[in-house]
Design a protein around this motif. Structure first.
Motif, short mmCIF file in Angstrom:
data_model
loop_
_atom_site.label_atom_id
_atom_site.label_comp_id
_atom_site.label_asym_id
_atom_site.label_seq_id
_atom_site.Cartn_x
_atom_site.Cartn_y
_atom_site.Cartn_z
N LEU A 115 -8.78 -1.44 -48.35
CA LEU A 115 -7.95 -1.98 -47.19
C LEU A 115 -6.53 -1.09 -47.30
O LEU A 115 -6.11 -0.59 -46.54
N ASN A 116 -6.12 -0.76 -48.57
CA ASN A 116 -4.91 0.10 -48.78
C ASN A 116 -5.21 1.32 -48.36
O ASN A 116 -4.38 2.29 -48.21
N ALA A 117 -6.33 1.70 -48.38
CA ALA A 117 -6.86 3.31 -48.23
C ALA A 117 -6.84 3.30 -46.50
O ALA A 117 -7.07 4.54 -46.22
N THR A 118 -6.70 2.18 -45.85
CA THR A 118 -6.84 2.57 -44.30
C THR A 118 -5.42 3.05 -43.71
O THR A 118 -4.42 2.46 -44.39
N LEU A 119 -5.32 3.56 -42.76
CA LEU A 119 -4.12 3.95 -42.04
C LEU A 119 -3.76 2.56 -41.34
O LEU A 119 -2.43 2.38 -41.18
N VAL A 120 -4.50 1.83 -41.11
CA VAL A 120 -4.30 0.34 -40.43
C VAL A 120 -2.89 -0.43 -41.41
O VAL A 120 -2.11 -0.69 -40.88
N LEU A 121 -3.31 -0.08 -42.82
CA LEU A 121 -2.28 -0.88 -43.73
C LEU A 121 -1.25 0.00 -44.07
O LEU A 121 -0.06 -0.01 -44.22
N GLY A 122 -1.89 1.31 -44.32
CA GLY A 122 -1.07 2.23 -45.04
C GLY A 122 0.13 2.87 -44.02
O GLY A 122 1.44 3.09 -44.61
N VAL A 123 -0.11 3.19 -42.85
CA VAL A 123 0.92 3.29 -41.95
C VAL A 123 1.49 2.16 -41.09
O VAL A 123 2.78 1.93 -40.91
N GLY A 124 0.72 1.15 -41.00
CA GLY A 124 1.18 -0.29 -40.44
C GLY A 124 2.15 -0.91 -41.52
O GLY A 124 3.00 -1.65 -40.90
N SER A 125 2.29 -0.66 -42.70
CA SER A 125 2.96 -1.20 -43.63
C SER A 125 4.41 -0.53 -43.61
O SER A 125 5.44 -1.22 -43.96
N VAL A 126 4.55 0.57 -43.11
CA VAL A 126 5.82 1.10 -43.10
C VAL A 126 6.60 1.23 -41.71
O VAL A 126 7.54 1.81 -41.38
N VAL A 127 5.89 0.46 -40.66
CA VAL A 127 6.66 0.53 -39.77
C VAL A 127 6.51 -1.22 -39.37
O VAL A 127 5.56 -1.76 -39.82
N MET A 128 7.44 -1.42 -38.29
CA MET A 128 7.55 -3.02 -38.07
C MET A 128 7.26 -3.34 -36.58
O MET A 128 7.64 -2.78 -35.72
N ALA A 129 5.87 -4.09 -36.67
CA ALA A 129 5.28 -4.17 -35.23
C ALA A 129 4.84 -5.76 -35.30
O ALA A 129 4.63 -6.01 -36.59
N PRO A 130 4.47 -6.52 -34.37
CA PRO A 130 3.83 -7.88 -34.44
C PRO A 130 2.39 -7.79 -35.40
O PRO A 130 2.12 -8.88 -36.00
N ASP A 131 1.83 -6.67 -35.38
CA ASP A 131 0.57 -6.70 -36.38
C ASP A 131 0.91 -6.64 -37.99
O ASP A 131 0.06 -7.08 -38.49
N THR A 132 2.24 -6.29 -38.13
CA THR A 132 2.54 -6.48 -39.62
C THR A 132 2.60 -7.80 -39.91
O THR A 132 1.90 -8.03 -40.99
N PRO A 133 3.14 -8.75 -39.59
CA PRO A 133 3.21 -10.27 -39.95
C PRO A 133 1.63 -10.72 -39.54
O PRO A 133 1.20 -11.32 -40.43
N LEU A 134 1.09 -10.23 -38.33
CA LEU A 134 -0.40 -10.83 -38.31
C LEU A 134 -1.42 -10.35 -39.31
O LEU A 134 -2.01 -11.31 -39.59
N LEU A 135 -1.16 -9.30 -39.75
CA LEU A 135 -2.17 -8.77 -40.68
C LEU A 135 -2.05 -9.62 -42.14
O LEU A 135 -2.71 -10.11 -42.78
N PHE A 136 -0.68 -9.99 -42.47
CA PHE A 136 -0.37 -10.95 -43.79
C PHE A 136 -0.96 -12.00 -43.47
O PHE A 136 -1.44 -12.58 -44.31
N PHE A 137 -0.63 -12.63 -42.43
CA PHE A 137 -1.11 -14.24 -42.24
C PHE A 137 -2.52 -14.39 -42.28
O PHE A 137 -3.14 -15.15 -42.67
N CYS A 138 -3.18 -13.18 -41.62
CA CYS A 138 -4.72 -13.52 -41.43
C CYS A 138 -5.26 -13.07 -43.10
O CYS A 138 -5.91 -14.00 -43.15
N THR A 139 -4.43 -12.38 -43.61
CA THR A 139 -5.13 -12.20 -44.96
C THR A 139 -4.68 -13.37 -45.90
O THR A 139 -5.54 -13.94 -46.70
N ALA A 140 -3.77 -14.08 -45.66
CA ALA A 140 -3.49 -15.23 -46.30
C ALA A 140 -4.24 -16.56 -46.01
O ALA A 140 -4.67 -17.27 -46.86
#
Length: 492
Positions: free
Chosen positions: A115-140
């Motif tokens: 998962l950390n190898a994807t741009l979904v997380l690698g780039v998504g974690s350094v920009v702030m958008a609604p997908d950032t908390p969404l990805l965290f809460f789905c994982t949790a």
């Protein structure tokens, strides 16, 4: 990785959408036209800790990615436990779904790495958008479901409901998370057994209660947000459908990085097969959390463009499926997948921050979104002073927000768009003279004020490569003008 992401978050310029959500954080409410409010609360928390800086806006992104990676690893190990190498115990059942990993590498470690190898997380974690908390809460929520299956303790359903509620407060596509859990409850024997107990119903009630303020906001605002996000459907033009489908699949292969994408697709297919053939409840959970969403996005692509970030919430479950793939052939692909993803992510970081390769806008998304904002804002301010303007205005919400974040203190910034009607921000007094900044993509003559006076042109560029052209107009505020508000500024 977290330290690197914090560095990138601190040094990279904010994209217009990020500054738009920063405006939200200055006017907290339980709903907005575009999305639920979680991203605004995350930005407010980050700026309280690190100031109104790029790092403050993005702070919770890298931190949530770190915590989410740990939770994903724990979830995978709970769903697919393995015994120490050489042992034959109940934790290493034989059969095609046994991970068979090399010593020291658990399914959880592989899932987190992939998962950390994807741009979904690698780039998504350094920009702030609604997908950032969404990805965290789905994982949790996935982690809480895994703990529920491993322990059999029904109290975990309350945690599942809380995390699902957090996901719903982040983005409306989180309804797919609830749909997946509901399907697992109905379609598996283990799930149906839970339906006879009170805990899953209580967990659902927790999620609904957390989401209730968003429903109340929509009810008070003509259901504006629900109508805006719910009006997508498939179409009947075969040529357009094929183009959009190709964009969706190609975009996901790029955002997930190619090898990770292949592993995720095959892993999800094997999860579905294991569910059908062996009634494997863990495999069923992964299939329920990925397949319905994937089918929905494929259907949407038959009629409209599916943005690349929309399926991001499916990747935590897909990464576990990829990590639990059987057979040495797939195991050999995992290290390559991680290395390829790491290299691609590093290239994106370097291009966004330093732009060593002068690519045109159509080939460089970082130029279109991030390039040249500081110099451009300085040029806008120079034009404002030269014209003796009382304010700077923009029709595009992202442009207006970017100017509000970057212009010198004391400069009034106006935003012109009906979307601002629900914010309760103050309107400017009539009779003020200002400068309207308008992208050439919107046409030559702004329809917002009678007889605007052209006041020049500006170009936003990075290292001499053009990102966008703008026209300037002298305008005057009027009481009968379209919806216009004064945006907050840093420190307000």
């Amino acid at each position: 990785m977290t330290l690197l992401r914090l560095l990138v978050a601190a040094t990279g310029p904010l994209a217009p959408d990020e500054t738009y959500y920063w405006v939200w954080s200055h006017h907290l409410q339980t709903g907005y036209l575009d999305h639920p409010p979680m991203v605004a609360f995350w930005i407010r928390a980050g700026t309280l800790l690190a100031g109104e800086t790029p790092l403050g806006v993005r702070l919770l992104g890298p931190l949530s990615a770190a915590l989410g990676s740990v939770l994903l690893a724990r979830a995978a190990d709970a769903l697919f436990p393995t015994a120490p190498p050489g042992s034959r115990g109940p934790l290493s059942p034989p059969g095609p779904w046994s991970p068979g990993l090399s010593p020291g590498l658990s399914p959880g470690l592989w899932a987190a790495l992939l998962l950390n190898a994807t741009l979904v997380l690698g780039v998504g974690s350094v920009v702030m958008a609604p997908d950032t908390p969404l990805l965290f809460f789905c994982t949790a929520a996935l982690w809480a479901m895994a703990r529920l299956r491993r322990s059999g303790d029904g109290r975990w359903w309350l945690a599942v409901g809380a995390f699902a509620g957090g996901a719903l407060l982040s983005k409306y596509t989180a309804v797919l998370l609830g749909l997946g859990i509901a399907l697992w409850l109905v379609l598996t024997a283990e799930g149906r057994a839970w339906l006879r107990r009170w805990q899953p119903w209580a967990g659902g009630a927790v999620a609904v209660l957390l989401f209730a303020p968003v429903v109340a906001w929509n009810a008070a605002n003509g259901w504006a947000s629900f109508l805006r996000q719910g009006g997508r459907a498939g179409a009947t033009e075969p040529g357009r459908a094929l183009r959009y489908l190709g964009e969706l699949v190609g975009g996901q292969a790029g955002l997930a990085t190619p090898i990770v994408f292949v592993l995720c697709v095959v892993g999800v297919a094997l999860a579905a097969a294991a569910w059908v053939r062996r009634r494997d409840a863990s495999a069923a959970l992964l299939a329920c959390l990925t397949v319905p969403g994937a089918l929905l996005f494929l259907w949407q692509a038959t009629g409209s463009r599916v943005q690349g970030n929309w399926p991001a919430m499916l990747y935590p479950a897909a990464a576990i499926a990829a990590a639990a793939l059987p057979g040495p052939r797939w195991q050999r692909l995992r290290p390559a997948a991680v290395w390829v993803g790491a290299v691609l992510t590093a290239l994106v970081y370097v291009q966004a921050a330093l732009a060593p390769v002068a690519l045109p806008r159509r080939l460089d998304p970082t130029l279109a979104r991030l390039g040249g904002w500081e110099a451009f804002t300085a040029s806008v301010e120079a034009a404002r002073r030269s014209a003796g303007a009382d304010f700077v205005a923009a029709e595009e919400y992202g442009l207006a927000s970017a100017l509000a974040f970057r212009l010198p203190p004391g400069v009034r910034v106006l935003a012109i768009d009906p979307r601002w009607r629900s914010f309760g921000l103050p309107a400017p007094p009539p009779g003020l003279r200002g400068l309207l900044v308008r992208s050439e993509r919107r046409g030559e003559v702004p329809p917002l004020w009678p007889e605007p006076r052209p006041a020049g042109e500006l170009v936003r560029s990075r290292h001499g490569v053009e990102a966008e052209r703008y026209r300037l107009y002298e305008v005057v505020t009027r009481p009968d003008a379209p919806v216009t508000v004064v945006l907050p500024r840093p420190g307000d």
